[in-house]
Design an enzyme around this catalytic site. Sequence first.
Site, mmCIF file in Angstrom:
data_model
loop_
_atom_site.group_PDB
_atom_site.id
_atom_site.type_symbol
_atom_site.label_atom_id
_atom_site.label_comp_id
_atom_site.label_asym_id
_atom_site.label_seq_id
_atom_site.Cartn_x
_atom_site.Cartn_y
_atom_site.Cartn_z
ATOM 1 N N LYS A 42 23.065 153.060 54.054
ATOM 2 C CA LYS A 42 23.711 151.696 53.978
ATOM 3 C C LYS A 42 22.943 151.062 52.560
ATOM 4 C CE LYS A 42 23.813 147.185 56.741
ATOM 5 N NZ LYS A 42 25.027 146.913 55.976
ATOM 6 N N SER A 43 23.588 150.042 52.069
ATOM 7 C CA SER A 43 23.218 149.288 51.035
ATOM 8 C C SER A 43 21.722 148.541 51.337
ATOM 9 C CB SER A 43 24.175 148.127 50.517
ATOM 10 O OG SER A 43 25.187 148.860 50.366
ATOM 11 N N ASN A 66 34.769 142.671 58.918
ATOM 12 C CA ASN A 66 33.217 142.539 59.226
ATOM 13 C C ASN A 66 32.764 141.740 58.068
ATOM 14 O OD1 ASN A 66 30.857 144.139 57.398
ATOM 15 N ND2 ASN A 66 33.176 144.985 57.078
ATOM 16 N N ALA A 67 31.442 140.990 58.625
ATOM 17 C CA ALA A 67 30.656 140.208 57.608
ATOM 18 C C ALA A 67 29.166 140.612 58.049
ATOM 19 C CB ALA A 67 30.897 138.877 57.709
ATOM 20 N N CYS A 124 30.598 144.015 47.960
ATOM 21 C CA CYS A 124 30.588 143.565 49.184
ATOM 22 C C CYS A 124 31.154 142.002 48.986
ATOM 23 C CB CYS A 124 29.038 143.376 49.886
ATOM 24 S SG CYS A 124 29.023 142.540 51.320
ATOM 25 N N SER A 260 35.587 153.445 58.421
ATOM 26 C CA SER A 260 36.307 152.800 59.774
ATOM 27 C C SER A 260 36.488 153.844 60.820
ATOM 28 C CB SER A 260 37.231 151.875 59.433
ATOM 29 O OG SER A 260 36.670 150.574 58.615
#
Lengths: 298, 231
Positions: A42-43, A66-67, A124, A260
């Site tokens: 993950k970033s 998503n956010a 993003c 996803s």
Amino acid sequence: MLEVVISDLKLENPVILASGILGSKWSSLAKVAEFSGAIVAKSVGLNSREGYKNPVVLNQECSIVNAVGLASPGAKEFSKELEKLFKVTNKPLIVSLFAQSSEEFSSLPNYFPFASAFELNLSCPHAEKLGMAIGVDEKAVKDCIKAVKEVTDKPVFAKLTPNVTDITKIGIAAEKGGADAVVAVNTFKAISIDVVSRKPVLSNVKGGLSGKAIKPLALRCVWDLYEVLDIPIIGCGGISNWKDVVEFILAGAIAVQVGSAFYESYRAVEGIVKGLNDYLSYTGEKIEELVGLAHGGV
Amino acid sequence: MYCVKVAEVNKMCRDVVEIVFDRDLRGYPGQFVMLNVFGYEEIPLSLSSPKSLTVKGVGKTTKALLNSKKGDVFGVRGPFGRPFSLPSVDEKVYLVAGGIGIAPLNYLYQTLKDEFEVIAIHGIRCKDEIMYDYPEIATDDGSAGFKGNAVELFLRIADFEEKMRVYSCGPKPMLLNLYKAMKKRNLLDCLEISLENYMKCGIGICGSCVTECGKRVCKDGPVFKGIDIIF
């Protein structure tokens, strides 16, 4: 048959776990790594970020909005978490980085001496001053990649946003900056509204769209980039089975990222890799021979 | 996400309410929903019956839920997750609940009670926390039922000679005690535990609820078989 080489990174198969999916803990990364060619964590940014309040994810027909908001424990903490991974897997780990400036980007690789490569999150779509805020600007993209290339010998990938007028211009800027590959694409800007409460569903209101619905859109981005770039392209967007992967490869990608699809199964990658293997056993080809083939004669 | 309307709210004890909706949420015992409390947060809650959630006021959102009333509307995603499995016909069923961990086990109790011999045990701090009238009660202070915790009471009344199935949900120390007790007797394959964890997506992709052994509480759980858990 399935082996691919991206820059100097050798992958046993072309299916890579996309950033932001099951990538916060070493234990889930290890599990996904079992069948993947590589995994992207993950970033992570320099400092910790809490991310947005729930709801941050909405699953709907054929897609997910998503956010999450780049929630991250920060480089120092996350480095400790990722280090644990190497007791259990030797698969290449790609560390995804986010930052507000080229200076901040260049401060990050040192925290992750064990990384096989870095992926810059220039895409993003739902965090202020981060990700896409940089990724829509050709000069900023070039500068950030250049800055990271100066501090590491590892391959550096640029994850691109599709939310631009012409993605090839950003791709070319990344190539000029010295990127070893581009990853195309991150999520599409999106929103979802609940008709009963008559309010946006996500706490951040705006988010990004992923999942099956975006596959043809992402595929077009890969197609366009292949026509202008010399560096390899890693395809990403709505891939959920081996046929999708073959489509992306034929469009010009050398490898793909899957995200996803994990909504359907923890073993999403396992199924895709098996399918690819069967397909190539049948045709008797190596996957690298298929890259960009659909462009021939067009 | 879809919306449900509250049909009634039952006060179970001081800071616990049972929120009953006007429709069946079509889940199984052990499954949970992501409940979107508009203006607050979206949180995971176990079904306590086909159409209800039983909530303890702990954080900002759950405290707001204590004041919910008939006609309120909530957003729902799910039900999600792996439910409890059904026991075999020859198994005696034990439910071991701690505190608000009774919520998913109540749904299981209502599902099994007519066809199985079910012994339900509910461990709470004191008599003011009694929520349902059917379980055997264990209280820390001895103000009602057995003085001690739920696992101690379970060990006292369980018949380990017979075939059994044990379902549990509650605070981690309690689950750990029960796990150890079952492991010692080589009965981990008779145990099913419902775990809790911080969740974001609820659908197995974000990775927030992943355990040390790589399992996702939201998708691979929340119900885990004893043999699949490493505490």
